[in-house]
Design an enzyme around this catalytic site. Structure first.
Site, short mmCIF file in Angstrom:
data_model
loop_
_atom_site.label_atom_id
_atom_site.label_comp_id
_atom_site.label_asym_id
_atom_site.label_seq_id
_atom_site.Cartn_x
_atom_site.Cartn_y
_atom_site.Cartn_z
N CYS A 1 -6.35 -1.56 1.21
CA CYS A 1 -6.98 -0.26 0.95
C CYS A 1 -8.11 0.01 1.95
CB CYS A 1 -7.53 -0.23 -0.47
SG CYS A 1 -8.41 1.30 -0.87
N CYS B 1 -0.60 -1.07 -7.11
CA CYS B 1 0.26 -2.01 -6.41
C CYS B 1 -0.59 -3.15 -5.88
CB CYS B 1 0.97 -1.26 -5.28
SG CYS B 1 1.77 -2.30 -4.06
N CYS C 1 -0.10 3.38 -3.96
CA CYS C 1 0.85 2.28 -4.02
C CYS C 1 1.45 2.14 -2.62
CB CYS C 1 1.91 2.47 -5.10
SG CYS C 1 3.06 3.83 -4.81
#
Length: 261
Positions: free
Chosen positions: A198, A191, A117
């Site tokens: 990412c 999230c 997150c």
């Protein structure tokens, strides 16, 4: 005219039997997705996908949440708990003996799981702690954030201790960059914002997204304190329970066929 005593198929069977709705259910069973992603995966026009999503939402099987990354977009989520009850009811409607028999775990190497997150101070450490609590040393579990906070949120620590008996004293948030080069089997974002940033990990891990609002942001907005974290932890725990059979498949015994002379 239907024969006397004939009953209609259960609602879940009628709903899920449509090919497009079954595809939508199958894709959402893997994680939360946006409409445009479902359109690509299902290969149908957006108006048709939206129509079937409305039917699934009306039945309570699918819900939608506004994206915290882009408020104009929404993530769709499949309620696996409700699906499980609906499937059980459908089986019982056909015959009370139709129950899935218990299976034996398939032995394999411990899977490695990364939860992400933004701040790594609430959602992802809660997920890390709950999965480790449920499976012990049978999985390698860690968490990280794109912009980690200085410490674990006090309410996150409190809910883990009160509700689950987990003590994270001394635990500190970590940055995603510290994990570059490590291999994971599953990379799970909790999230909407961190999903967009990412990094790529070696080994092509399976990517899963859980669109869960930040309880700290909700609490900071004056919409609740500890109860918000309690609800968030409960939702994450439900998802963790449904993740376990994915991480640890079972072999379901098949009854022997009758041998005819």
């Amino acid at each position: 005219m239907a024969p006397s005593g004939e009953s209609a198929p259960p609602p879940f069977v009628r709903l899920a039997a449509h090919p497009v709705r079954w595809r939508l259910l199958s894709e959402l069973a893997r994680g939360d997705l946006r409409v445009r992603e479902l359109v690509t995966l299902v290969g149908e026009p957006q108006n048709l996908v939206s129509y079937h999503l409305r039917l699934l939402r009306s039945a309570g099987l699918v819900s939608a949440r506004r994206s915290s990354f882009d408020g104009r977009d929404s993530y769709y989520h499949l309620d696996l708990e409700r699906c499980a009850h609906a499937l059980a009811d459908a089986g019982a409607a056909l015959h009370p003996a139709l129950r899935v028999p218990p299976g034996e775990p398939v032995t394999s190497a411990a899977p490695s799981v990364l939860f992400m997150c933004t701040g790594n101070s609430a959602r992802s450490p809660i997920a890390e702690a709950l999965l480790r609590h449920r499976v012990g040393g049978h999985a390698e579990v860690t968490s990280a954030g794109s912009h980690p906070r200085a410490r674990l949120h006090p309410h996150a620590a409190q809910v883990l201790r009160r509700r689950y008996g987990i003590d994270l004293a001394g635990w500190r948030p970590r940055h995603l960059d510290t994990l570059i080069g490590r291999r994971f089997d599953y990379v799970i974002s909790l999230c909407d914002k961190v999903r967009e940033v990412c990094p790529d990990f070696d080994g092509h891990p399976r990517r899963v997204h859980w669109s869960i609002p930040d309880p700290a942001a909700i609490a900071d907005a004056g919409e609740g304190g500890y109860p918000v974290f309690d609800r968030t932890a409960a939702e994450i725990d439900t998802r963790i329970r449904h993740l376990q059979p994915v991480l640890f498949p079972v072999l379901v015994p098949v009854p022997p066929r009758e041998v005819r002379p």
